[in-house]
Write an enzyme that holds these catalytic residues in place. Sequence first.
Site, mmCIF file in Angstrom:
data_model
loop_
_atom_site.group_PDB
_atom_site.id
_atom_site.type_symbol
_atom_site.label_atom_id
_atom_site.label_comp_id
_atom_site.label_asym_id
_atom_site.label_seq_id
_atom_site.Cartn_x
_atom_site.Cartn_y
_atom_site.Cartn_z
ATOM 1 N N GLU A 181 0.817 -1.205 0.000
ATOM 2 C CA GLU A 181 0.000 0.000 0.000
ATOM 3 C C GLU A 181 0.862 1.272 0.000
ATOM 4 O O GLU A 181 0.349 2.371 0.205
ATOM 5 C CB GLU A 181 -0.910 0.022 1.236
ATOM 6 N N HIS A 236 -3.635 1.751 8.336
ATOM 7 C CA HIS A 236 -4.725 0.956 7.759
ATOM 8 C C HIS A 236 -4.890 -0.328 8.549
ATOM 9 O O HIS A 236 -3.925 -1.056 8.787
ATOM 10 C CB HIS A 236 -4.430 0.617 6.296
ATOM 11 N N HIS A 290 -7.867 -3.723 9.606
ATOM 12 C CA HIS A 290 -9.081 -4.457 9.255
ATOM 13 C C HIS A 290 -10.006 -4.499 10.474
ATOM 14 O O HIS A 290 -10.146 -5.534 11.122
ATOM 15 C CB HIS A 290 -8.719 -5.868 8.782
ATOM 16 N N GLU A 328 -18.447 10.657 22.438
ATOM 17 C CA GLU A 328 -17.117 11.179 22.128
ATOM 18 C C GLU A 328 -16.789 11.172 20.641
ATOM 19 O O GLU A 328 -15.819 11.800 20.204
ATOM 20 C CB GLU A 328 -16.030 10.410 22.891
ATOM 21 N N HIS A 344 -13.387 -4.024 3.459
ATOM 22 C CA HIS A 344 -11.931 -4.155 3.543
ATOM 23 C C HIS A 344 -11.374 -3.662 4.873
ATOM 24 O O HIS A 344 -10.638 -4.373 5.543
ATOM 25 C CB HIS A 344 -11.289 -3.385 2.381
#
Length: 275
Positions: free
Chosen positions: A116, A140, A142, A170, A211
Amino acid sequence: MKVLEAKFVQDFINLCNEGYLKGWHERNGGNLTYRIKDEEISLICEEFNYNNEFRDIGTEVKDLANEYFLVTGSGKFMMNVKRDPEGSICIIKVDETGTKYQIVWGLVNGGHPTSELPSHLMNMEVIKKRTNGKYRVVYHCHATNVIALTFVLPLDEKVFTRELWQMATECCIVFPSGVGICKWMVPGGREIAVETSKLVKEYDAVIWAHHGLFSVGEDFDSTFGLADTIEKSAEILVKVLSITDKKLQTITDKELLSLEKDFNVKLNRKFINED
């Protein structure tokens, strides 16, 4: 100072481990990038190796030319970062053209930075410009409940933002601009990198449908905390939806707006129904 003794490296390793313990990084899932400060580089540069070849990034990031980044490795497992950092992560330097990178430390057993990397650097360039250099972290993961919601909620920014805001007080304070939504695309490709870079011009968090979650921030704590808050709110919503398809009560728009003064935030008005 040795690379592994630097605080920012230890903080990077800790985030990887905390994300793994949360269950967000099965196998080699997820990745992390940090734009290193000049003063941090000066502490550890004696360990750098500048003999490695330069490789194509796969995109052009002129505003990141000659900068250094700490990055997780492609195909590497987050669960191994703490026990084998030198084999799991690396420091790269972007060349003067912003099109190539060189590994100067880490990945001692071979390999490449995260697949990525084009997405991370494209988005890093955007947030660097948007925040005048303040933001340095791209993450990133999952996140389980976030992914689950992308199968049952409309892939609409307003729907997702409002649902998440209303699940936990919050949330409005942590991500007042809301969340962006990126429809499913092939991971690691230019298409998803370009689409996400458009969204981070406005949002600190982007949900990748089916994803995971993409978050950016000033430091490791705020970036991980953002992802953690969104995932916690998503978990509450999953539980509510598993009990009923009709909520008896929730936080109203007027109540959401009442948070602005006390917490010095400005909610994204396109997600508020003010009529």
